[in-house]
Write a protein that holds these residues in place. Structure first.
Motif, PDB file in Angstrom:
ATOM      1  N   VAL B  31       0.841  -1.204   0.000  1.00 51.69           N
ATOM      2  CA  VAL B  31       0.000   0.000   0.000  1.00 51.69           C
ATOM      3  C   VAL B  31       0.868   1.243   0.000  1.00 51.69           C
ATOM      4  CG1 VAL B  31      -1.596   1.324   1.421  1.00 51.69           C
ATOM      5  CG2 VAL B  31      -2.014  -1.062   1.035  1.00 51.69           C
ATOM      6  N   ARG B  32       1.980   1.191   0.769  1.00 53.23           N
ATOM      7  CA  ARG B  32       2.853   2.353   0.830  1.00 53.23           C
ATOM      8  C   ARG B  32       3.542   2.580  -0.506  1.00 53.23           C
ATOM      9  NH1 ARG B  32       5.732   1.655   5.630  1.00 53.23           N
ATOM     10  NH2 ARG B  32       7.222   0.441   4.453  1.00 53.23           N
ATOM     11  N   LYS B  33       3.922   1.463  -1.171  1.00 53.21           N
ATOM     12  CA  LYS B  33       4.635   1.625  -2.441  1.00 53.21           C
ATOM     13  C   LYS B  33       3.704   2.171  -3.518  1.00 53.21           C
ATOM     14  CE  LYS B  33       5.746  -1.583  -5.668  1.00 53.21           C
ATOM     15  NZ  LYS B  33       6.283  -2.791  -6.233  1.00 53.21           N
ATOM     16  N   LEU B  34       2.454   1.667  -3.563  1.00 51.02           N
ATOM     17  CA  LEU B  34       1.542   2.090  -4.617  1.00 51.02           C
ATOM     18  C   LEU B  34       0.839   3.386  -4.276  1.00 51.02           C
ATOM     19  CD1 LEU B  34      -0.084  -1.323  -5.410  1.00 51.02           C
ATOM     20  CD2 LEU B  34       1.661  -0.174  -6.695  1.00 51.02           C
ATOM     21  N   LYS B  35       1.066   3.917  -3.092  1.00 54.23           N
ATOM     22  CA  LYS B  35       0.479   5.185  -2.639  1.00 54.23           C
ATOM     23  C   LYS B  35      -1.038   5.152  -2.744  1.00 54.23           C
ATOM     24  CE  LYS B  35       4.393   7.763  -4.035  1.00 54.23           C
ATOM     25  NZ  LYS B  35       5.004   8.772  -4.687  1.00 54.23           N
ATOM     26  N   LEU B  36      -1.626   4.142  -2.125  1.00 54.67           N
ATOM     27  CA  LEU B  36      -3.069   4.045  -2.134  1.00 54.67           C
ATOM     28  C   LEU B  36      -3.623   4.574  -0.832  1.00 54.67           C
ATOM     29  CD1 LEU B  36      -3.244   0.459  -3.458  1.00 54.67           C
ATOM     30  CD2 LEU B  36      -3.791   2.494  -4.719  1.00 54.67           C
ATOM     31  N   ARG B  37      -4.923   4.837  -0.850  1.00 52.92           N
ATOM     32  CA  ARG B  37      -5.530   5.422   0.323  1.00 52.92           C
ATOM     33  C   ARG B  37      -6.483   4.404   0.934  1.00 52.92           C
ATOM     34  NH1 ARG B  37      -8.083  11.412   0.446  1.00 52.92           N
ATOM     35  NH2 ARG B  37      -8.667  11.428   2.629  1.00 52.92           N
ATOM     36  N   ARG B  38      -5.936   3.395   1.606  1.00 53.65           N
ATOM     37  CA  ARG B  38      -6.820   2.384   2.215  1.00 53.65           C
ATOM     38  C   ARG B  38      -6.718   2.523   3.717  1.00 53.65           C
ATOM     39  NH1 ARG B  38      -7.989   0.424  -2.727  1.00 53.65           N
ATOM     40  NH2 ARG B  38      -7.111  -1.571  -3.295  1.00 53.65           N
ATOM     41  N   SER B  39      -7.192   3.665   4.218  1.00 54.60           N
ATOM     42  CA  SER B  39      -6.839   4.011   5.592  1.00 54.60           C
ATOM     43  C   SER B  39      -7.437   3.070   6.623  1.00 54.60           C
ATOM     44  CB  SER B  39      -7.301   5.428   5.896  1.00 54.60           C
ATOM     45  OG  SER B  39      -6.750   6.287   4.944  1.00 54.60           O
ATOM     46  N   ASP B  40      -8.685   2.578   6.384  1.00 53.29           N
ATOM     47  CA  ASP B  40      -9.287   1.734   7.422  1.00 53.29           C
ATOM     48  C   ASP B  40      -8.517   0.426   7.558  1.00 53.29           C
ATOM     49  OD1 ASP B  40     -12.072   0.699   5.297  1.00 53.29           O
ATOM     50  OD2 ASP B  40      -9.985   1.187   4.880  1.00 53.29           O
ATOM     51  N   LYS B  41      -8.127  -0.176   6.417  1.00 56.33           N
ATOM     52  CA  LYS B  41      -7.410  -1.445   6.511  1.00 56.33           C
ATOM     53  C   LYS B  41      -6.004  -1.238   7.063  1.00 56.33           C
ATOM     54  CE  LYS B  41      -9.880  -4.221   3.321  1.00 56.33           C
ATOM     55  NZ  LYS B  41     -11.097  -3.558   3.530  1.00 56.33           N
ATOM     56  N   VAL B  42      -5.357  -0.132   6.618  1.00 62.45           N
ATOM     57  CA  VAL B  42      -4.007   0.135   7.128  1.00 62.45           C
ATOM     58  C   VAL B  42      -4.064   0.292   8.633  1.00 62.45           C
ATOM     59  CG1 VAL B  42      -2.210   1.879   7.192  1.00 62.45           C
ATOM     60  CG2 VAL B  42      -3.095   1.116   5.033  1.00 62.45           C
ATOM     61  N   LEU B  43      -5.087   1.021   9.106  1.00 63.64           N
ATOM     62  CA  LEU B  43      -5.190   1.245  10.545  1.00 63.64           C
ATOM     63  C   LEU B  43      -5.378  -0.068  11.281  1.00 63.64           C
ATOM     64  CD1 LEU B  43      -5.338   3.352  12.732  1.00 63.64           C
ATOM     65  CD2 LEU B  43      -7.768   3.480  12.384  1.00 63.64           C
ATOM     66  N   LYS B  44      -6.319  -0.889  10.790  1.00 66.30           N
ATOM     67  CA  LYS B  44      -6.618  -2.123  11.511  1.00 66.30           C
ATOM     68  C   LYS B  44      -5.395  -3.036  11.555  1.00 66.30           C
ATOM     69  CE  LYS B  44      -9.523  -5.195   9.771  1.00 66.30           C
ATOM     70  NZ  LYS B  44     -10.734  -5.913   9.402  1.00 66.30           N
ATOM     71  N   HIS B  45      -4.801  -3.281  10.377  1.00 70.54           N
ATOM     72  CA  HIS B  45      -3.703  -4.244  10.366  1.00 70.54           C
ATOM     73  C   HIS B  45      -2.423  -3.662  10.934  1.00 70.54           C
ATOM     74  CE1 HIS B  45      -6.388  -6.772   8.278  1.00 70.54           C
ATOM     75  NE2 HIS B  45      -6.492  -5.972   7.252  1.00 70.54           N
ATOM     76  N   GLY B  46      -2.235  -2.358  10.750  1.00 73.06           N
ATOM     77  CA  GLY B  46      -1.044  -1.748  11.336  1.00 73.06           C
ATOM     78  C   GLY B  46      -1.075  -1.816  12.843  1.00 73.06           C
ATOM     79  N   LEU B  47      -2.251  -1.528  13.416  1.00 73.46           N
ATOM     80  CA  LEU B  47      -2.352  -1.594  14.868  1.00 73.46           C
ATOM     81  C   LEU B  47      -2.182  -3.012  15.365  1.00 73.46           C
ATOM     82  CD1 LEU B  47      -5.106   0.854  16.009  1.00 73.46           C
ATOM     83  CD2 LEU B  47      -2.691   0.892  16.477  1.00 73.46           C
TER      84      LEU B  47
END
Lengths: 106, 302
Positions: B31-47
């Motif tokens: 997601v970081r490489k492709l510069k996408l905006r998937r904030s809910d999934k990033v938040l859930k899995h990042g946390l």
């Protein structure tokens, strides 16, 4: 993969053997003082065999070839990146509550 | 640019991670490489990674990039306390960092305190006046407050210095289109096509803007760019095919009564119509009759 590698090594060995035979043949011709016009016929066959084997190995060992067409099924551009530098935070998502209690534990 | 293989990979990883599998870190990296905006999934899995001390230490120095990514995603999902905690951790690790200062100003922006954020950005700019991201954040702030002319002014000033930033040109083009200032938008899209001529989406957007402007010359140029889009996408872009048909019929309508040398125009249109019909027959056969009647009316009205 291992087979391709083995065949490649075998092809290289055949090429070395052909080179060695040609050098030996030249030495023999020097003894009999004849002109060296070209390698003997069976060395030529050996060379072409080595060529075929090495080429086959070079094409199979590196793996799957990727498409270079920009409009092929894998390479076509599906979407542009979302402009994250210009992202704004007061969108309608503010009114949707986050569904779980997310917290950063220390 | 997100290609189809990357999209497939992303969807596969996403479904895998959503159903409780492993691979959250690869998903976040992608997601970081492709510069996408998937904030809910990033938040859930990042946390889920950050709250698990073993997984966190397995990341090594990448942990701080993850904190940053999760902080931005949290701000996007309006979980401001999560964002504040992440920023506090980063501040403890990197006390005098410009990047962390930027994140703090971003948090102020997300909270809605525009003046404080503006002050923070100006103070950051005093230390390094050529920081591209801070200039862009000022534009974004003006846009968020609804001050679109102000955003345009900031963006123009930014582009005078950093003329090669194609993201900024794209943003400016989109703002102009939203304000219906199509001539300026056409200029922005021209800059985009100049810098990245192999992306068919820019050609398509430019052709759309020219078609909206209207007038004989613009229509002819729009038709050229629709055909170049068809060329770049190998004939698979339905919108460009429709654009060619519409442009040809609009040009023919304008030049009705004048001398008819547009023979190759009709050829391109008939080819595009044939490709469209074949495509519809394959993908949406129940809509095929509507398509044929629409295309017939286009050619008849010309």
């Amino acid at each position: 993969m291992a087979l391709g590698f083995a065949i490649g090594v075998f092809g290289v060995l055949i090429l070395f053997h052909a080179a060695y035979s040609t050098i030996q043949y030249r030495g023999l011709l020097k003894l009999t003082e004849e002109e060296f016009s070209g390698p003997p016929f069976n060395v030529v066959i050996e060379l072409s065999l080595g060529l075929v084997l090495c080429m086959w190995a070079a094409l199979t060992v590196p793996g799957k070839f990727l498409s270079i067409h920009p409009d092929s099924e894998e390479n076509r551009i599906v979407s542009l990146p979302a402009n994250l530098d210009f992202m704004i935070f007061n969108h309608r998502g503010k009114v949707f509550p986050v569904e779980m209690d997310l917290k950063l534990k220390q | 640019m997100v290609t189809k293989t990357e999209e497939n990979q992303l969807n596969r990883l996403e479904s895998q991670v959503d159903n409780g599998g492993s691979g959250a870190w690869e998903y976040l990296c992608l997601v970081r490489k492709l510069k996408l905006r998937r904030s809910d999934k990033v938040l859930k899995h990042g946390l889920s990674i950050l709250n698990n001390p073993s997984k966190r230490s397995a990341l090594g120095p990448e942990e701080w990039t993850l904190y940053e990514q999760v902080a931005v995603a949290a701000m996007d999902c309006q979980s401001l306390d999560v964002a504040k905690d992440c920023i506090k951790v980063l501040q403890k690790k990197f006390p005098d960092s410009k990047r962390v200062g930027r994140l703090e100003a971003l948090l102020l922006e997300a909270k809605g305190s525009w003046e404080l954020a503006e002050k923070a950005y100006s103070s950051l700019l005093e230390d390094n006046p050529l920081d591209q991201t801070i200039h862009k954040r000022r534009v974004a702030m003006a846009k968020a407050q609804g001050n679109i002319p102000g955003a345009i002014e900031w963006l123009n000033k930014y582009l005078e210095i950093f003329m090669a930033d194609h993201d900024a040109w794209r943003e400016l083009g989109e703002i102009y289109v939203s304000l219906q200032m199509y001539k300026q938008a056409a200029f922005c899209y021209e800059e985009l096509i100049l810098s990245q001529p192999t992306v068919p989406l820019y050609h398509l957007a430019y052709a759309d803007v020219l078609y909206t402007l209207g007038g004989l010359e613009n229509l002819q140029t729009a038709k050229k760019y629709y055909t170049s889009t068809i060329d770049l996408t190998g004939g698979k872009n339905t919108r460009a095919l429709f654009g060619v048909c519409l442009c040809t019929s609009a040009i023919a309508q304008i030049t009705k009564g004048k001398s008819k040398e547009e023979k190759e125009g009709a050829q391109v249109q008939s080819l595009a119509a044939k490709v469209l019909e074949k495509d519809y027959k394959q993908r949406a056969p129940d809509k095929l009759p509507q398509l044929t009647t629409a295309l017939k009316s286009l050619t008849l009205s010309s």
